[in-house]
Design an enzyme around this catalytic site. Structure first.
Site: not given
Length: 423
Positions: A12, A14, A40, A299
């Site tokens: 997470d 980026g 993503h 997710t």
């Protein structure tokens, strides 16, 4: 040029945003590990794309590839293709390729994953996507590959061979074994194989050929360094190797061909699920990071735990990946904090540690030692150049770069393409 990009923390960070930014300069963008347990997000104008399998370079001219180190749920991939095509993004076999050796996640993998997690006394935070069990079958040489999926006769033979053992495993965990031979599911997978057949390719050959022709290749990692199955915070890890070296092994590209390794670093740290997070915050600052940063898993939708920047962990990530440069993301989230802290070391039972202990249980006992920096109130989201960010934000970035010993190449101050600039 061959570039590898990985997350330096717990995922997470980026990565999708940075890959989308860089893709214009790359002919191939390749996924090398993981499955649809990772997500993503790519933001282009008012359009937000949340994907789990298709690499982030899909919106530009890059050809995107899914390598054999991944585990692929064909139903999820088909849904992503449908979603993109509904928004006007063509996903032809000229655009997307899937390696023939890629392992397929079957319905029984998902069932086994869910059953196993439900029986654990101490949860490990699995996404219950069947990822781990698909990797188990790969190691046991008991997998269904992409090349099997696209040939209905081979697929049915493989499923018949494995039926008894999979049924027994599900039954042992208290589940319904009928899912293994469910005729409707089998028909669905046969049709999925037929649909995805045009995408099958040899990813290693494509990459090596591209490099030899002077083209640019970007290998995109999923999750983050400390979810690595070997070097992460066991047992709270994923089932694949997430560090840069695994890109070469999984994609079939020699390490001498690597030109650059780019690490993606969030300006603070987050984690989804269980496991140690030494700088985790339970105060107003933590709430600020969570709320302003919109910290929910792509997710799972689960709330991410938030903490201050953790330098000892990043030092280890730099060693594990060999970063030549990093991209610092979400700097804008730190605006409006009076004080910004950086964990520079740990205290473990009175001993100062500048580097994380190998034992996960010891890491969970570590208490952060902080340096405090002046905060800033300026809104950074509209800044277009590094020179124009607030003085205190500039000081923060420079301090991080100095402590890391690796150049910060990019700084991000928002989710949009135009909100990332070179330092």
């Amino acid at each position: 040029m061959f570039t590898i990009l990985t997350g330096s923390q717990f995922g997470d960070e980026g990565k999708g945003k940075i890959v989308d930014l860089l893709s214009k300069d790359y002919d191939l963008v390749v996924r090398f590990q993981g499955g649809d347990n990772a997500g993503h997000t790519v933001v282009v104008g008012d359009d937000v794309y949340k994907l789990h399998l298709i690499p982030s370079g899909f919106l530009l001219d890059s050809r995107v590839l899914i390598g054999p180190g991944t585990v692929l749920n064909p139903e999820v991939l088909a849904e992503e293709i449908d979603m993109l095509e509904k928004t006007g993004v063509e996903v032809s076999s000229d655009k997307l390729g899937i390696d023939a050796k890629t392992s397929i996640i079957m319905p029984y993998h998902v069932e086994l994953d869910s059953l196993r997690e439900s029986l654990r006394k101490e949860k490990i935070g699995t996404t219950k996507k069947g990822i781990g069990f698909a990797y188990v079958d790969k190691i046991a040489r008991d997998e269904v590959r992409m090349s099997d999926l696209v040939d209905s006769e081979i697929l049915m033979n493989r499923l018949t061979e494995m039926a008894a053992s999979k049924e027994a495993a599900i039954r042992e965990l208290g589940g319904d074994p009928s899912i293994v031979t469910d005729s409707e599911l089998m028909d669905k997978y046969v049709k999925l194989g037929q649909r995805l057949a045009p995408y099958v390719t040899d990813v290693s050959y494509e990459i090596n050929k591209a490099i030899s022709e002077g083209k640019n290749v970007l290998a995109e990692g999923a999750q983050g360094t400390f979810l690595d199955v070997i070097h992460g915070t066991q047992k709270f890890v994923t089932s694949s190797s997430t560090i840069a070296g695994s890109a070469c092994a999984n994609l079939g590209v020699g390490p001498t061909k690597v030109d650059e390794v780019l690490g993606i670093v969030k300006a603070y740290i987050t984690r989804v699920g269980e496991g140690p997070l030494p700088t985790e915050l339970h105060d107003e600052a933590g709430a600020h990071l969570h709320d302003v940063g919109h910290e929910f898993g792509t997710t799972t939708g689960r709330s991410r735990r938030c903490g201050w920047f953790d330098l000892p962990l990043l030092k280890k990530a730099i060693n594990l990946n060999g970063y030549t440069s990093v991209a610092l993301t979400k700097l804008d989230v730190l605006s409006d904090l009076d004080v910004v802290k950086v964990c520079v070391a740990y205290d473990l039972n009175g001993e100062r540690l500048d580097y994380p202990p190998e034992d996960t249980s010891l890491l969970s006992m570590c208490k952060p030692i902080y340096d405090e920096l002046e905060g800033w109130s300026d809104d950074l989201t509209g800044v277009k150049r590094y020179e124009d960010i607030a003085r205190a934000a500039h000081d923060y970035v420079e301090k991080l770069e100095g402590m890391m010993g690796v150049p910060i190449k990019y700084v991000s101050v928002g989710p949009g393409r135009e909100q990332t600039f070179e330092k």
